[in-house]
Design a protein around this motif. Structure first.
Motif, PDB file in Angstrom:
ATOM      1  N   ASP A  74      35.941 -86.238 -68.168  1.00  0.00           N
ATOM      2  CA  ASP A  74      36.670 -87.324 -69.025  1.00  0.00           C
ATOM      3  C   ASP A  74      36.517 -86.759 -70.556  1.00  0.00           C
ATOM      4  N   LYS A  75      35.732 -86.027 -70.768  1.00  0.00           N
ATOM      5  CA  LYS A  75      35.411 -85.960 -72.335  1.00  0.00           C
ATOM      6  C   LYS A  75      36.535 -84.913 -72.895  1.00  0.00           C
ATOM      7  N   LYS A  76      36.580 -84.827 -74.300  1.00  0.00           N
ATOM      8  CA  LYS A  76      37.676 -84.061 -74.851  1.00  0.00           C
ATOM      9  C   LYS A  76      36.963 -83.112 -75.496  1.00  0.00           C
ATOM     10  N   ASN A  77      37.391 -81.906 -75.993  1.00  0.00           N
ATOM     11  CA  ASN A  77      36.847 -80.809 -76.498  1.00  0.00           C
ATOM     12  C   ASN A  77      35.404 -80.038 -75.891  1.00  0.00           C
ATOM     13  N   ILE A  78      35.659 -79.954 -74.499  1.00  0.00           N
ATOM     14  CA  ILE A  78      34.388 -79.628 -73.646  1.00  0.00           C
ATOM     15  C   ILE A  78      34.849 -78.258 -73.294  1.00  0.00           C
ATOM     16  N   GLY A  79      33.943 -77.364 -72.829  1.00  0.00           N
ATOM     17  CA  GLY A  79      34.110 -76.143 -72.275  1.00  0.00           C
ATOM     18  C   GLY A  79      33.126 -75.984 -70.833  1.00  0.00           C
ATOM     19  N   PHE A  80      33.881 -75.150 -69.943  1.00  0.00           N
ATOM     20  CA  PHE A  80      33.223 -74.817 -68.729  1.00  0.00           C
ATOM     21  C   PHE A  80      33.441 -73.421 -68.636  1.00  0.00           C
ATOM     22  N   TYR A  81      32.335 -72.578 -68.600  1.00  0.00           N
ATOM     23  CA  TYR A  81      32.572 -71.125 -68.379  1.00  0.00           C
ATOM     24  C   TYR A  81      31.771 -70.756 -67.037  1.00  0.00           C
ATOM     25  N   GLN A  82      32.437 -69.710 -66.098  1.00  0.00           N
ATOM     26  CA  GLN A  82      31.722 -69.170 -65.138  1.00  0.00           C
ATOM     27  C   GLN A  82      31.858 -67.703 -65.036  1.00  0.00           C
ATOM     28  N   LYS A  83      31.127 -67.195 -64.308  1.00  0.00           N
ATOM     29  CA  LYS A  83      31.081 -65.607 -64.436  1.00  0.00           C
ATOM     30  C   LYS A  83      30.273 -65.131 -62.779  1.00  0.00           C
ATOM     31  N   ASP A  84      30.842 -64.543 -62.202  1.00  0.00           N
ATOM     32  CA  ASP A  84      30.402 -64.064 -60.956  1.00  0.00           C
ATOM     33  C   ASP A  84      28.812 -63.957 -60.848  1.00  0.00           C
ATOM     34  N   ASP A  85      27.991 -64.504 -60.027  1.00  0.00           N
ATOM     35  CA  ASP A  85      26.588 -64.270 -59.822  1.00  0.00           C
ATOM     36  C   ASP A  85      25.572 -64.610 -61.212  1.00  0.00           C
ATOM     37  N   GLU A  86      26.390 -65.378 -62.045  1.00  0.00           N
ATOM     38  CA  GLU A  86      25.861 -65.718 -63.214  1.00  0.00           C
ATOM     39  C   GLU A  86      25.719 -67.158 -63.401  1.00  0.00           C
ATOM     40  N   PRO A  87      24.726 -67.591 -64.264  1.00  0.00           N
ATOM     41  CA  PRO A  87      24.572 -69.240 -64.422  1.00  0.00           C
ATOM     42  C   PRO A  87      25.875 -69.710 -65.257  1.00  0.00           C
ATOM     43  N   ASP A  88      26.391 -70.812 -64.942  1.00  0.00           N
ATOM     44  CA  ASP A  88      27.587 -71.658 -65.468  1.00  0.00           C
ATOM     45  C   ASP A  88      27.097 -71.940 -66.938  1.00  0.00           C
ATOM     46  N   ILE A  89      27.964 -72.156 -67.859  1.00  0.00           N
ATOM     47  CA  ILE A  89      27.750 -72.395 -69.198  1.00  0.00           C
ATOM     48  C   ILE A  89      28.628 -73.607 -69.547  1.00  0.00           C
ATOM     49  N   LEU A  90      28.230 -74.853 -69.999  1.00  0.00           N
ATOM     50  CA  LEU A  90      28.882 -76.056 -70.361  1.00  0.00           C
ATOM     51  C   LEU A  90      28.704 -75.901 -71.800  1.00  0.00           C
ATOM     52  N   ILE A  91      29.800 -76.542 -72.371  1.00  0.00           N
ATOM     53  CA  ILE A  91      29.744 -76.768 -73.849  1.00  0.00           C
ATOM     54  C   ILE A  91      30.032 -78.251 -74.198  1.00  0.00           C
ATOM     55  N   ASN A  92      29.297 -78.764 -74.940  1.00  0.00           N
ATOM     56  CA  ASN A  92      29.564 -80.163 -75.561  1.00  0.00           C
ATOM     57  C   ASN A  92      29.558 -81.139 -74.407  1.00  0.00           C
ATOM     58  N   SER A  93      28.530 -80.961 -73.269  1.00  0.00           N
ATOM     59  CA  SER A  93      28.219 -81.836 -72.300  1.00  0.00           C
ATOM     60  C   SER A  93      27.354 -83.105 -72.684  1.00  0.00           C
ATOM     61  N   SER A  94      26.040 -82.643 -72.300  1.00  0.00           N
ATOM     62  CA  SER A  94      25.111 -83.613 -72.982  1.00  0.00           C
ATOM     63  C   SER A  94      24.347 -83.116 -74.265  1.00  0.00           C
ATOM     64  N   GLU A  95      24.344 -81.908 -74.544  1.00  0.00           N
ATOM     65  CA  GLU A  95      23.941 -80.960 -75.509  1.00  0.00           C
ATOM     66  C   GLU A  95      24.894 -80.061 -75.787  1.00  0.00           C
ATOM     67  N   HIS A  96      24.899 -79.227 -76.914  1.00  0.00           N
ATOM     68  CA  HIS A  96      25.717 -78.375 -77.263  1.00  0.00           C
ATOM     69  C   HIS A  96      26.084 -77.228 -76.213  1.00  0.00           C
ATOM     70  N   LEU A  97      24.939 -76.816 -75.780  1.00  0.00           N
ATOM     71  CA  LEU A  97      24.767 -75.812 -74.633  1.00  0.00           C
ATOM     72  C   LEU A  97      24.137 -76.331 -73.418  1.00  0.00           C
ATOM     73  N   GLU A  98      24.705 -76.143 -72.237  1.00  0.00           N
ATOM     74  CA  GLU A  98      23.902 -76.236 -71.126  1.00  0.00           C
ATOM     75  C   GLU A  98      24.104 -74.972 -70.068  1.00  0.00           C
ATOM     76  N   LEU A  99      23.006 -74.427 -69.834  1.00  0.00           N
ATOM     77  CA  LEU A  99      23.281 -73.271 -68.773  1.00  0.00           C
ATOM     78  C   LEU A  99      22.543 -73.840 -67.602  1.00  0.00           C
ATOM     79  N   SER A 100      23.159 -73.492 -66.428  1.00  0.00           N
ATOM     80  CA  SER A 100      22.595 -73.946 -65.204  1.00  0.00           C
ATOM     81  C   SER A 100      22.895 -72.868 -63.918  1.00  0.00           C
ATOM     82  N   LYS A 101      22.282 -72.899 -63.058  1.00  0.00           N
ATOM     83  CA  LYS A 101      22.364 -72.193 -61.832  1.00  0.00           C
ATOM     84  C   LYS A 101      21.939 -72.818 -60.528  1.00  0.00           C
TER      85      LYS A 101
END
Length: 326
Positions: A74-101
């Motif tokens: 529901d947020k604006k100016n967010i980013g969600f990035y994925q790459k096969d077999d690599e951690p996901d990357i979120l921009i502007n979620s709770s912090e500037h960058l969130e890496l998760s797998k």
């Protein structure tokens, strides 16, 4: 991975030095953040999935998979990035960058290495906010220090049956958080719990990993003892619950998501305690994901109303029971 420890997840939070935290940023600042980080992440071979243009069913499926939360979309100016077999990357979620797998097969140590390998490569281009006194800085004090959050996913049907509140309180006193997927009545669904730390401020990452592995195994031991107790002292009640669940999944014409999850969990317990004999391997967690709302509708290729979803889920459930148990 054991039949009690279902999987592991690692998250890493980072903020850019000299910038406000996400929760105090203006729309313009959030957009600048996204514009700065986007080319760096793409340069690592990542694909940007445009959340704003993403079909609602795809969003629902990713939420069900735990790739991001409901509030993120529901947020604006967010980013969600994925790459096969690599951690996901979120921009502007709770912090500037969130890496998760999340992984059903990889250990916390393996996930930790992947996350920190990626963080090291990003740090070549990004100056992260760090304090010699407090460590990596985050908007939530509990996430500061390492900015690291390891999570274990546990299947605890016997503990759930006998009552898990006292264990949860004891874990809380030790600095752990026991969470679960819950319905509107606040009752744990599918007996699936997440175990993590309330804070990662004071110790190194390796220490948190070892502690989480140790406490997870201790909880698994308690679960095994409770399964024995359930089987030996409450066999009639246990067989009744298992067979009622099987009857529902094998015969229902309307099946809600909550009913499906609870019944799949109970059937899996029946399989593990040899009350039911499957014809093939039965991965109840995987089967649950296949019968959740997002997956069902994506497979069908259209948005379905509640009744249509429940009819489709019941049809698939009946077919699954015939395939696995007959």
């Amino acid at each position: 991975m054991s039949n009690i420890i279902l999987g592991n997840k690692v998250k890493l939070y980072r903020n850019i030095d000299g910038k406000n935290f996400v929760n105090t940023m203006s729309d313009e600042e959030l957009r600048e953040n996204l514009e700065f980080l986007d080319p760096i992440i793409r340069g690592r071979g990542y694909e940007n999935l445009d959340i704003e243009k993403m079909p609602s069913l795809k969003k629902l499926k990713l939420i069900e998979e735990g790739r991001f939360g409901k509030t993120f979309v529901d947020k604006k100016n967010i980013g969600f990035y994925q790459k096969d077999d690599e951690p996901d990357i979120l921009i502007n979620s709770s912090e500037h960058l969130e890496l998760s797998k999340f992984s059903r097969t990889q250990s916390l140590d393996e996930l930790y290495k992947e996350i920190y390998d990626l963080e090291g490569k990003l740090e070549e281009k990004i100056n992260f906010a760090f304090s010699p006194e407090y460590g990596y800085l985050t908007s939530r004090v509990f996430n500061a220090g390492t900015g690291f959050k390891p999570i274990a996913f546990l299947y605890l049907p016997a503990l759930n049956y006998f009552g898990i509140n006292e264990i949860a309180k004891g874990l809380s006193r030790l600095g752990y958080t026991l969470g679960s997927y819950r319905d509107k009545s606040k009752k744990a669904l599918a007996s699936i719990y997440t175990l993590s730390f309330e804070s990662s401020l004071t110790e190194e990452e390796g220490s948190y990993i070892e502690k989480l592995k140790l406490i997870s195994e201790e909880i698994a031991d308690v679960e095994r003892e409770n399964r024995k107790k359930l089987y030996l002292d409450n066999i009639i009640s246990l067989e009744d619950m298992v067979n009622r669940s099987y009857g529902l999944l094998a015969n229902a014409r309307l099946l809600s998501e909550e009913e499906m999850m609870q019944s799949m969990s109970m059937i899996n317990l029946g399989v593990e305690l040899s009350i039911l004999k499957p014809n093939r391997e039965f991965d109840f967690y995987q089967e649950i994901m296949k019968l959740r709302n997002g997956h069902l509708q994506i497979e069908r290729g259209s948005i379905l109303d509640l009744r249509s979803r429940d009819i489709l889920r019941a049809n698939k459930s009946r077919s699954l029971m015939k395939e696995v148990f007959k």
